[in-house]
Design a protein around this motif. Structure first.
Motif, PDB file in Angstrom:
ATOM      1  N   LEU A 183       0.879  -1.305   0.094  1.00  0.00           N
ATOM      2  CA  LEU A 183       0.138  -0.117  -0.045  1.00  0.00           C
ATOM      3  C   LEU A 183       1.023   1.181   0.083  1.00  0.00           C
ATOM      4  O   LEU A 183       0.295   2.486  -0.030  1.00  0.00           O
ATOM      5  CB  LEU A 183      -0.798   0.133   1.168  1.00  0.00           C
ATOM      6  N   GLU A 184       2.271   0.956   0.141  1.00  0.00           N
ATOM      7  CA  GLU A 184       3.163   2.123   0.283  1.00  0.00           C
ATOM      8  C   GLU A 184       2.873   3.186   1.163  1.00  0.00           C
ATOM      9  O   GLU A 184       2.765   4.386   1.270  1.00  0.00           O
ATOM     10  CB  GLU A 184       3.308   2.806  -1.231  1.00  0.00           C
ATOM     11  N   ALA A 185       2.448   2.549   2.539  1.00  0.00           N
ATOM     12  CA  ALA A 185       1.870   3.287   3.523  1.00  0.00           C
ATOM     13  C   ALA A 185       2.827   3.120   4.723  1.00  0.00           C
ATOM     14  O   ALA A 185       3.401   2.317   4.800  1.00  0.00           O
ATOM     15  CB  ALA A 185       0.689   2.784   4.037  1.00  0.00           C
ATOM     16  N   GLY A 186       2.967   4.371   5.252  1.00  0.00           N
ATOM     17  CA  GLY A 186       3.883   4.408   6.432  1.00  0.00           C
ATOM     18  C   GLY A 186       3.336   3.717   7.715  1.00  0.00           C
ATOM     19  O   GLY A 186       2.020   3.518   7.628  1.00  0.00           O
ATOM     20  N   CYS A 187       4.075   3.512   8.894  1.00  0.00           N
ATOM     21  CA  CYS A 187       3.217   2.961   9.972  1.00  0.00           C
ATOM     22  C   CYS A 187       2.194   3.910  10.581  1.00  0.00           C
ATOM     23  O   CYS A 187       1.825   3.159  11.195  1.00  0.00           O
ATOM     24  CB  CYS A 187       4.617   2.557  10.763  1.00  0.00           C
ATOM     25  N   THR A 188       2.276   4.819  10.414  1.00  0.00           N
ATOM     26  CA  THR A 188       1.167   5.824  10.765  1.00  0.00           C
ATOM     27  C   THR A 188      -0.050   5.913  10.110  1.00  0.00           C
ATOM     28  O   THR A 188      -0.896   6.821  10.240  1.00  0.00           O
ATOM     29  CB  THR A 188       1.619   7.396  11.346  1.00  0.00           C
ATOM     30  N   ALA A 189      -0.042   5.327   8.770  1.00  0.00           N
ATOM     31  CA  ALA A 189      -1.175   5.203   8.153  1.00  0.00           C
ATOM     32  C   ALA A 189      -2.410   4.510   8.522  1.00  0.00           C
ATOM     33  O   ALA A 189      -2.112   3.896   9.589  1.00  0.00           O
ATOM     34  CB  ALA A 189      -0.647   4.811   6.487  1.00  0.00           C
ATOM     35  N   PRO A 190      -3.538   5.175   8.209  1.00  0.00           N
ATOM     36  CA  PRO A 190      -4.846   4.270   8.797  1.00  0.00           C
ATOM     37  C   PRO A 190      -4.843   2.858   8.014  1.00  0.00           C
ATOM     38  O   PRO A 190      -5.888   2.697   7.220  1.00  0.00           O
ATOM     39  CB  PRO A 190      -5.942   5.386   8.101  1.00  0.00           C
ATOM     40  N   VAL A 191      -4.109   1.970   8.409  1.00  0.00           N
ATOM     41  CA  VAL A 191      -3.895   0.627   7.891  1.00  0.00           C
ATOM     42  C   VAL A 191      -4.171  -0.506   8.921  1.00  0.00           C
ATOM     43  O   VAL A 191      -3.470  -0.264   9.738  1.00  0.00           O
ATOM     44  CB  VAL A 191      -2.712   0.561   6.956  1.00  0.00           C
ATOM     45  N   GLY A 192      -5.103  -1.229   8.821  1.00  0.00           N
ATOM     46  CA  GLY A 192      -5.330  -2.247   9.855  1.00  0.00           C
ATOM     47  C   GLY A 192      -5.234  -3.522   9.092  1.00  0.00           C
ATOM     48  O   GLY A 192      -5.603  -3.931   7.843  1.00  0.00           O
ATOM     49  N   ALA A 193      -4.525  -4.530   9.892  1.00  0.00           N
ATOM     50  CA  ALA A 193      -4.221  -6.060   9.214  1.00  0.00           C
ATOM     51  C   ALA A 193      -4.168  -7.012  10.359  1.00  0.00           C
ATOM     52  O   ALA A 193      -3.715  -6.698  11.521  1.00  0.00           O
ATOM     53  CB  ALA A 193      -3.162  -5.929   8.261  1.00  0.00           C
ATOM     54  N   LEU A 194      -4.893  -8.133  10.167  1.00  0.00           N
ATOM     55  CA  LEU A 194      -4.526  -9.388  11.103  1.00  0.00           C
ATOM     56  C   LEU A 194      -4.564 -10.401  10.377  1.00  0.00           C
ATOM     57  O   LEU A 194      -5.527 -10.947   9.469  1.00  0.00           O
ATOM     58  CB  LEU A 194      -5.822  -9.301  12.236  1.00  0.00           C
ATOM     59  N   ALA A 195      -3.745 -11.440  10.259  1.00  0.00           N
ATOM     60  CA  ALA A 195      -3.334 -12.497   9.769  1.00  0.00           C
ATOM     61  C   ALA A 195      -3.377 -13.740  10.774  1.00  0.00           C
ATOM     62  O   ALA A 195      -2.823 -13.541  11.917  1.00  0.00           O
ATOM     63  CB  ALA A 195      -2.193 -12.729   8.942  1.00  0.00           C
ATOM     64  N   GLU A 196      -3.911 -15.035  10.638  1.00  0.00           N
ATOM     65  CA  GLU A 196      -3.631 -16.132  11.411  1.00  0.00           C
ATOM     66  C   GLU A 196      -3.508 -17.348  10.416  1.00  0.00           C
ATOM     67  O   GLU A 196      -4.117 -17.444   9.339  1.00  0.00           O
ATOM     68  CB  GLU A 196      -5.254 -16.341  12.129  1.00  0.00           C
ATOM     69  N   VAL A 197      -3.012 -18.116  10.978  1.00  0.00           N
ATOM     70  CA  VAL A 197      -2.854 -19.649  10.505  1.00  0.00           C
ATOM     71  C   VAL A 197      -3.988 -20.347  10.985  1.00  0.00           C
ATOM     72  O   VAL A 197      -4.141 -20.538  12.276  1.00  0.00           O
ATOM     73  CB  VAL A 197      -1.450 -20.171  10.639  1.00  0.00           C
ATOM     74  N   VAL A 198      -4.975 -21.002   9.965  1.00  0.00           N
ATOM     75  CA  VAL A 198      -6.039 -21.818  10.412  1.00  0.00           C
ATOM     76  C   VAL A 198      -5.998 -22.695   9.633  1.00  0.00           C
ATOM     77  O   VAL A 198      -5.466 -23.172   8.595  1.00  0.00           O
ATOM     78  CB  VAL A 198      -7.215 -20.878   9.910  1.00  0.00           C
ATOM     79  N   GLU A 199      -6.879 -23.912  10.001  1.00  0.00           N
ATOM     80  CA  GLU A 199      -6.985 -25.161   9.430  1.00  0.00           C
ATOM     81  C   GLU A 199      -7.920 -25.091   8.408  1.00  0.00           C
ATOM     82  O   GLU A 199      -8.998 -24.904   8.478  1.00  0.00           O
ATOM     83  CB  GLU A 199      -7.297 -26.239  10.573  1.00  0.00           C
ATOM     84  N   GLY A 200      -7.343 -25.066   6.949  1.00  0.00           N
ATOM     85  CA  GLY A 200      -8.154 -25.084   5.995  1.00  0.00           C
ATOM     86  C   GLY A 200      -8.562 -26.592   5.376  1.00  0.00           C
ATOM     87  O   GLY A 200      -8.219 -27.768   6.180  1.00  0.00           O
ATOM     88  N   GLU A 201      -9.412 -26.697   4.342  1.00  0.00           N
ATOM     89  CA  GLU A 201      -9.833 -28.010   3.818  1.00  0.00           C
ATOM     90  C   GLU A 201      -8.505 -28.902   3.462  1.00  0.00           C
ATOM     91  O   GLU A 201      -8.735 -30.322   3.741  1.00  0.00           O
ATOM     92  CB  GLU A 201     -10.697 -27.811   2.863  1.00  0.00           C
TER      93      GLU A 201
END
Length: 293
Positions: A231-249
């Protein structure tokens, strides 16, 4: 002897001490070396003094000058651009990455009255809280955890929004009045995770750090930080993110949620992909967000 550089704040010291104790339990001698950063000495808004990277530049300079051997960073404060000669030697098990509310009278977010004064120094939190349409008055604040919570205790603010991980590491979770659901407020990329940085050619230190590594956390924060970088966004930009390793099919997979604040609201999307390609997943979700802005 492993020389561990740390900022002097209570939270940074607690994080560094945690890593030092983990290394000592593995049989290593560790010395904590205090480092003062621009982010610690200035009270100006982060976007005016260079973003949250101001917390890490002095530590990186000390690493490159061989004054310390490792530095412990909050990953949400670490710029996404790599630095020649340095590497993340380990990313340990992650604390709960969610944001929390510390409010007067034990109130939750939904119980705050219209016009309640809520403090946060994060454009990401401001964008997402405004998108909830609760009629809160949001004001920018700086300072350590103690000073921010004191603003509520002193009646200057009705509430503050903080990272749960910081309060957990300081033993202050009892002051939390609500843990915010990521459906409402997605955390900062890398929030709750620590990055242990060292010189890329320091084989002995890399070997010492290897047992602290959590591969699932590395995959998750890599996807989050790649999304931010794309996104070429700095750390103070309005960007939120959350990733998780989950069990898929077909076995474990990586699930990434992203939020981008923009004029008129917040765009939210999610995507999933293979655990072994977090960069690809982060880039793909970021590009999808950009296409829909």
């Amino acid at each position: 002897m492993i020389r561990l550089g740390t900022r002097r704040s209570a939270l940074a010291t607690a994080q560094a001490t945690h890593v030092a104790e983990s290394l000592r339990a593995l049989g290593h001698e560790v010395e904590l070396v205090p480092i003062v950063t621009t982010g610690d000495t200035s009270r100006a808004p982060l976007e005016q003094i260079g973003g949250t990277g101001v917390f890490v530049s002095a530590l990186r300079d000390a690493l490159l000058a061989h004054e310390i051997d490792i530095a412990v960073h909050s990953l949400k404060d670490l710029p996404t651009a790599p630095v020649d000669g340095l590497t993340l030697g380990a990313i340990p098990l992650r604390e709960d990455p969610r944001d929390v509310l510390v409010a007067r009278d034990g109130l939750s977010l939904g119980e705050l009255q219209t016009g309640a004064l809520v403090g946060t120094g994060s454009p990401r939190r401001v964008a997402q809280l405004e998108a909830l349409g609760l009629g809160l008055e949001l004001t920018g604040i700086r300072g350590n955890v103690d000073s921010r919570i004191a603003m509520v205790a002193d009646g200057k603010l009705d509430a503050v929004v903080l990272a749960r991980a910081g309060l957990a590491r300081l033993g202050r979770l009892s002051e939390v009045t609500e843990t915010l659901d990521p459906i409402q407020v997605l955390p900062a990329p890398g929030q709750g995770a620590l990055g242990i940085e060292c010189r890329a050619d320091d084989a002995a230190v890399l070997t010492a750090l290897a047992p602290l590594e959590d591969p699932a956390v590395r995959a998750a924060v890599t996807a989050e930080r790649q999304m931010l970088a794309t996104l070429e966004a700095g750390c103070t930009a309005p960007v939120g993110a959350l990733a998780e390793v989950v069990e898929g099919e077909d076995g474990p997979e990586l699930w990434l949620r992203g939020a981008l604040g923009q004029e008129g609201g917040v765009r939210r999307l999610s995507a999933n992909g293979p655990v072994d390609d977090p960069h690809g997943l982060g880039r793909a979700l970021a590009n999808e967000l950009l296409e829909q802005t």
